[in-house]
Each structure stands twice: as C-alpha cells, then as structure tokens.
Design a protein around this motif. Structure first.
Motif, PDB file in Angstrom:
ATOM      1  N   LYS A  90     -13.400  19.593  39.132  1.00  0.00           N
ATOM      2  CA  LYS A  90     -14.351  19.387  40.222  1.00  0.00           C
ATOM      3  C   LYS A  90     -15.291  20.587  40.386  1.00  0.00           C
ATOM      4  CE  LYS A  90     -11.302  16.360  42.908  1.00  0.00           C
ATOM      5  NZ  LYS A  90     -10.585  16.189  44.206  1.00  0.00           N
ATOM      6  N   GLY A  91     -15.188  21.549  39.475  1.00  0.00           N
ATOM      7  CA  GLY A  91     -16.078  22.709  39.518  1.00  0.00           C
ATOM      8  C   GLY A  91     -15.626  23.816  40.446  1.00  0.00           C
ATOM      9  N   LYS A  92     -14.359  23.781  40.876  1.00  0.00           N
ATOM     10  CA  LYS A  92     -13.850  24.814  41.775  1.00  0.00           C
ATOM     11  C   LYS A  92     -13.094  25.855  40.965  1.00  0.00           C
ATOM     12  CE  LYS A  92     -13.259  21.497  45.568  1.00  0.00           C
ATOM     13  NZ  LYS A  92     -12.282  20.869  46.491  1.00  0.00           N
ATOM     14  N   ASN A  93     -13.398  27.105  41.202  1.00  0.00           N
ATOM     15  CA  ASN A  93     -12.738  28.195  40.492  1.00  0.00           C
ATOM     16  C   ASN A  93     -11.697  28.840  41.399  1.00  0.00           C
ATOM     17  OD1 ASN A  93     -14.286  27.998  38.076  1.00  0.00           O
ATOM     18  ND2 ASN A  93     -15.989  29.021  39.116  1.00  0.00           N
ATOM     19  N   TYR A  94     -10.435  28.645  41.075  1.00  0.00           N
ATOM     20  CA  TYR A  94      -9.354  29.220  41.858  1.00  0.00           C
ATOM     21  C   TYR A  94      -8.995  30.602  41.326  1.00  0.00           C
ATOM     22  CZ  TYR A  94      -8.302  24.834  44.312  1.00  0.00           C
ATOM     23  OH  TYR A  94      -8.356  23.726  45.109  1.00  0.00           O
ATOM     24  N   SER A  95      -8.489  31.428  42.214  1.00  0.00           N
ATOM     25  CA  SER A  95      -8.030  32.768  41.852  1.00  0.00           C
ATOM     26  C   SER A  95      -6.543  32.858  42.203  1.00  0.00           C
ATOM     27  CB  SER A  95      -8.832  33.827  42.616  1.00  0.00           C
ATOM     28  OG  SER A  95      -8.439  35.117  42.230  1.00  0.00           O
ATOM     29  N   PRO A  96      -5.663  32.501  41.269  1.00  0.00           N
ATOM     30  CA  PRO A  96      -4.229  32.429  41.563  1.00  0.00           C
ATOM     31  C   PRO A  96      -3.559  33.792  41.665  1.00  0.00           C
ATOM     32  CG  PRO A  96      -4.612  31.980  39.251  1.00  0.00           C
ATOM     33  CD  PRO A  96      -5.966  32.110  39.877  1.00  0.00           C
ATOM     34  N   ILE A  97      -2.399  33.794  42.287  1.00  0.00           N
ATOM     35  CA  ILE A  97      -1.571  34.989  42.379  1.00  0.00           C
ATOM     36  C   ILE A  97      -0.461  34.885  41.343  1.00  0.00           C
ATOM     37  CG2 ILE A  97       0.066  36.265  43.810  1.00  0.00           C
ATOM     38  CD1 ILE A  97      -2.766  36.682  44.683  1.00  0.00           C
ATOM     39  N   MET A  98      -0.398  35.872  40.463  1.00  0.00           N
ATOM     40  CA  MET A  98       0.611  35.885  39.414  1.00  0.00           C
ATOM     41  C   MET A  98       1.321  37.239  39.408  1.00  0.00           C
ATOM     42  SD  MET A  98       0.411  32.873  38.163  1.00  0.00           S
ATOM     43  CE  MET A  98       1.456  33.077  36.723  1.00  0.00           C
ATOM     44  N   PRO A  99       2.428  37.378  40.152  1.00  0.00           N
ATOM     45  CA  PRO A  99       3.169  38.643  40.130  1.00  0.00           C
ATOM     46  C   PRO A  99       3.628  38.974  38.713  1.00  0.00           C
ATOM     47  CG  PRO A  99       3.918  37.234  41.928  1.00  0.00           C
ATOM     48  CD  PRO A  99       3.028  36.391  41.067  1.00  0.00           C
ATOM     49  N   LYS A 100       3.628  40.249  38.395  1.00  0.00           N
ATOM     50  CA  LYS A 100       3.984  40.656  37.035  1.00  0.00           C
ATOM     51  C   LYS A 100       5.475  40.539  36.757  1.00  0.00           C
ATOM     52  CE  LYS A 100       0.048  43.762  36.430  1.00  0.00           C
ATOM     53  NZ  LYS A 100      -0.403  45.144  36.126  1.00  0.00           N
ATOM     54  N   SER A 101       6.269  40.512  37.818  1.00  0.00           N
ATOM     55  CA  SER A 101       7.718  40.441  37.624  1.00  0.00           C
ATOM     56  C   SER A 101       8.324  39.363  38.519  1.00  0.00           C
ATOM     57  CB  SER A 101       8.359  41.799  37.960  1.00  0.00           C
ATOM     58  OG  SER A 101       9.767  41.715  37.922  1.00  0.00           O
ATOM     59  N   ARG A 102       9.311  38.674  38.012  1.00  0.00           N
ATOM     60  CA  ARG A 102      10.021  37.669  38.798  1.00  0.00           C
ATOM     61  C   ARG A 102      11.281  38.244  39.429  1.00  0.00           C
ATOM     62  NH1 ARG A 102       9.515  32.049  35.242  1.00  0.00           N
ATOM     63  NH2 ARG A 102       7.232  31.995  35.186  1.00  0.00           N
ATOM     64  N   ARG A 103      11.523  39.523  39.197  1.00  0.00           N
ATOM     65  CA  ARG A 103      12.660  40.199  39.797  1.00  0.00           C
ATOM     66  C   ARG A 103      12.217  41.563  40.303  1.00  0.00           C
ATOM     67  NH1 ARG A 103      17.755  39.150  35.641  1.00  0.00           N
ATOM     68  NH2 ARG A 103      17.779  36.854  35.800  1.00  0.00           N
ATOM     69  N   GLY A 104      13.004  42.092  41.241  1.00  0.00           N
ATOM     70  CA  GLY A 104      12.668  43.406  41.778  1.00  0.00           C
ATOM     71  C   GLY A 104      11.425  43.368  42.649  1.00  0.00           C
ATOM     72  N   ILE A 154       7.759  42.884  43.940  1.00  0.00           N
ATOM     73  CA  ILE A 154       6.681  41.958  43.636  1.00  0.00           C
ATOM     74  C   ILE A 154       5.423  42.719  43.239  1.00  0.00           C
ATOM     75  CG2 ILE A 154       5.064  40.317  44.699  1.00  0.00           C
ATOM     76  CD1 ILE A 154       7.367  39.099  46.165  1.00  0.00           C
ATOM     77  N   CYS A 155       5.191  43.847  43.900  1.00  0.00           N
ATOM     78  CA  CYS A 155       3.987  44.647  43.636  1.00  0.00           C
ATOM     79  C   CYS A 155       4.333  45.859  42.767  1.00  0.00           C
ATOM     80  CB  CYS A 155       3.360  45.095  44.951  1.00  0.00           C
ATOM     81  SG  CYS A 155       2.809  43.721  45.987  1.00  0.00           S
ATOM     82  N   THR A 156       3.329  46.388  42.096  1.00  0.00           N
ATOM     83  CA  THR A 156       3.536  47.517  41.189  1.00  0.00           C
ATOM     84  C   THR A 156       3.013  48.833  41.749  1.00  0.00           C
ATOM     85  OG1 THR A 156       1.449  46.980  40.051  1.00  0.00           O
ATOM     86  CG2 THR A 156       3.468  46.038  39.147  1.00  0.00           C
ATOM     87  N   SER A 157       1.975  48.807  42.558  1.00  0.00           N
ATOM     88  CA  SER A 157       1.400  50.035  43.119  1.00  0.00           C
ATOM     89  C   SER A 157       2.185  50.458  44.355  1.00  0.00           C
ATOM     90  CB  SER A 157      -0.071  49.815  43.492  1.00  0.00           C
ATOM     91  OG  SER A 157      -0.170  48.865  44.549  1.00  0.00           O
ATOM     92  N   TRP A 158       2.102  51.748  44.700  1.00  0.00           N
ATOM     93  CA  TRP A 158       2.822  52.201  45.881  1.00  0.00           C
ATOM     94  C   TRP A 158       2.272  51.570  47.147  1.00  0.00           C
ATOM     95  CZ3 TRP A 158       0.333  54.365  49.902  1.00  0.00           C
ATOM     96  CH2 TRP A 158      -0.867  55.021  49.686  1.00  0.00           C
ATOM     97  N   TRP A 159       0.950  51.313  47.153  1.00  0.00           N
ATOM     98  CA  TRP A 159       0.369  50.734  48.371  1.00  0.00           C
ATOM     99  C   TRP A 159       0.735  49.252  48.493  1.00  0.00           C
ATOM    100  CZ3 TRP A 159      -2.758  53.193  44.652  1.00  0.00           C
ATOM    101  CH2 TRP A 159      -3.410  52.352  43.743  1.00  0.00           C
ATOM    102  N   TYR A 166       8.548  31.499  46.495  1.00  0.00           N
ATOM    103  CA  TYR A 166       7.370  30.662  46.259  1.00  0.00           C
ATOM    104  C   TYR A 166       6.288  31.409  45.488  1.00  0.00           C
ATOM    105  CZ  TYR A 166       7.805  26.052  48.377  1.00  0.00           C
ATOM    106  OH  TYR A 166       8.119  24.744  48.607  1.00  0.00           O
ATOM    107  N   VAL A 167       6.007  32.637  45.897  1.00  0.00           N
ATOM    108  CA  VAL A 167       4.933  33.375  45.233  1.00  0.00           C
ATOM    109  C   VAL A 167       5.317  33.700  43.793  1.00  0.00           C
ATOM    110  CG1 VAL A 167       5.626  35.734  45.862  1.00  0.00           C
ATOM    111  CG2 VAL A 167       3.216  35.203  45.567  1.00  0.00           C
ATOM    112  N   ARG A 168       6.600  33.925  43.547  1.00  0.00           N
ATOM    113  CA  ARG A 168       7.054  34.194  42.178  1.00  0.00           C
ATOM    114  C   ARG A 168       6.984  32.941  41.310  1.00  0.00           C
ATOM    115  NH1 ARG A 168      11.341  38.375  43.880  1.00  0.00           N
ATOM    116  NH2 ARG A 168      10.509  40.289  42.997  1.00  0.00           N
ATOM    117  N   SER A 169       7.017  31.775  41.941  1.00  0.00           N
ATOM    118  CA  SER A 169       6.936  30.518  41.190  1.00  0.00           C
ATOM    119  C   SER A 169       5.499  30.152  40.838  1.00  0.00           C
ATOM    120  CB  SER A 169       7.576  29.378  42.006  1.00  0.00           C
ATOM    121  OG  SER A 169       8.948  29.632  42.227  1.00  0.00           O
ATOM    122  N   GLY A 170       4.543  30.969  41.271  1.00  0.00           N
ATOM    123  CA  GLY A 170       3.139  30.702  40.957  1.00  0.00           C
ATOM    124  C   GLY A 170       2.525  29.625  41.826  1.00  0.00           C
TER     125      GLY A 170
END
Length: 243
Positions: A33-47, A49-54, A78-82
């Motif tokens: 439909k011409g919509k561009n989504y910007s999904p959230i894809m955590p780099k790890s499914r364990r430990g 969720i974020c990599t930076s200290w902030w 849920y967020v880890r499941s994409g």
C-alpha cells in the motif's frame, strides 16, 4: 441470571512464531500500500534488550515503574518477537504499530510531557561544564559522564506522571503488553540515536548544543580574566638559574 459484566472470555496467547508470522504479513501488506514501516529489532533475544548505556538506563528506569511490573515482562517478550512493526518518535510523542493475535496490528500512542524550561537550563548548565562532553555531543555521541542528565530528578527520563499512553487493543489494563513492548522499543531507538531523548522531551537538539557551547565560551572568557595561582610571576631565567 447472566449479567452484562460477567464476561470471563479467555483469549489464547499466540506463540512467538505465530506473532512473527503475522507481523511479517502485516508489514508486507503495508508495503504493497506504499507505507514504509520502521520496525524494532532488538539485537539479542536474551539478556539486555538495549546495547548502549543510555538505552539500558531507559529500560531500568521503565522497570522502576512498579505499578506496571506484571505487564513489562510480557511486553519484553513481545518486542523480542518482532511484534513492534513500526515505531516513530516525534516531538513529545511516539506512534507505533504492534502485532497481536488479530490480523491487523494495534495502534499505540505514547505521549511524554515537555521538559520544563527550568530543568532544560539545568541540563544545559551541566553539559557546559566539560569541553570533552560538548565535543562528544557535537559529534553525535552522549558521554557517560553526563549520565546524571538522564537519570537525575528533572532529567531527560520522564516520571510516571509525565507519561500517558493508549492502545487500540481490547485490553482494559492501564498499560497493556503492546504499550509495554513499545516502551522497550523506544529504548532500542535510543540505541540508534541518543538525541531522540531530546525530541521526545520537546527540545531542539541543535539549539540545545548551540546554547551549551555559547555558555561554555562565555565561562572560558570570564575565567581568562581571573588571575591563576599557577601563573609564575618571577623572572624565568633567574628561577631556573639561566644567565
């Protein structure tokens, strides 16, 4: 006798595999439909969720909201499941789409109060104290020595009272698992760009850095007029025995 409010319907919880499949289908439909989504894809499914200290600090701050502890774990899954197939950060708000058990994704909106002028100036003053910190800010990094800017009272992290949210799902809970997933997704976005913190609190980051630099220069000029105890007034030649 049956009563209207006696609804004990139990909804089955979809598996992570099913959620990923539905999320992929929803993203594919949107793209057609011409919509561009910007999904959230955590780099790890364990430990973490974020990599930076902030980003990690954001998640720890989120988990301090004791009233929502029961929902946060499900949101993390849920967020880890994409399932957060789209997340956009704007001035003072976040708009997202989260895939659930239904075919169409749910719409989530999170609003965060603007940082007060007083607290904004306090943060600028803290950032103006160290030239190394300002150099990192200008280069697009957020130095760890300014961690207090995020976590202290009146800092960039919002309190519970400064956040409001809503979701189009039928869950009547104040914070449903879809909202919780988006809250963790915000942390992943912060991994990508820490300056989203400023946008979320209604701060123009370019103006913020400009004012901080201006204050730093002004302070340096003021100090230049002050006599330092480390300045040697004696004749250097006589001090070192040079003829």
């Amino acid at each position: 006798m049956a009563r209207y409010w006696d609804d004990h319907t139990v909804y089955s919880q979809p598996s992570a595999e099913e959620l990923r499949r539905k999320a992929k289908e929803s993203a594919s439909t949107a793209k057609k439909k011409g919509k561009n989504y910007s999904p959230i894809m955590p780099k790890s499914r364990r430990g973490e969720i974020c990599t930076s200290w902030w980003g990690q600090a954001w998640c720890r701050n989120l988990e301090s909201y004791a009233d929502y502890s029961s929902r946060l774990d499900r949101g993390k899954g849920y967020v880890r499941s994409g399932t957060v197939i789209d997340l956009q950060i704007h001035d003072g708000k976040v708009l997202a789409k989260v895939q659930g058990r239904r075919r169409s994704p749910y719409n989530v909106e999170i609003r965060i109060g603007r940082l007060s002028e007083e607290n904004c100036q306090k943060i600028i003053d803290k950032c103006s104290t160290r030239i190394e910190s300002l150099e990192k800010l200008v280069s697009g990094e957020f130095p760890e020595e300014l961690k207090e800017v995020f976590t202290s009272e009146g800092g960039l992290f919002p309190t519970v009272r400064e956040i409001s949210f809503g979701c189009s799902c039928p869950d009547w809970a104040l914070m449903c698992k879809h909202v919780a997933a988006v809250m963790y997704g915000i942390g992943v976005r912060f991994d990508e760009n820490p300056f989203y913190f400023f946008s979320l609190r209604g701060i123009d980051v370019d103006r913020f850095i400009g004012v901080a630099l201006e204050n730093r220069v002004e302070k340096m000029l003021q100090n230049a007029e002050c006599k330092s105890d480390r300045i040697i007034d004696e004749d250097i030649s006589s001090l070192f025995g040079v003829i």
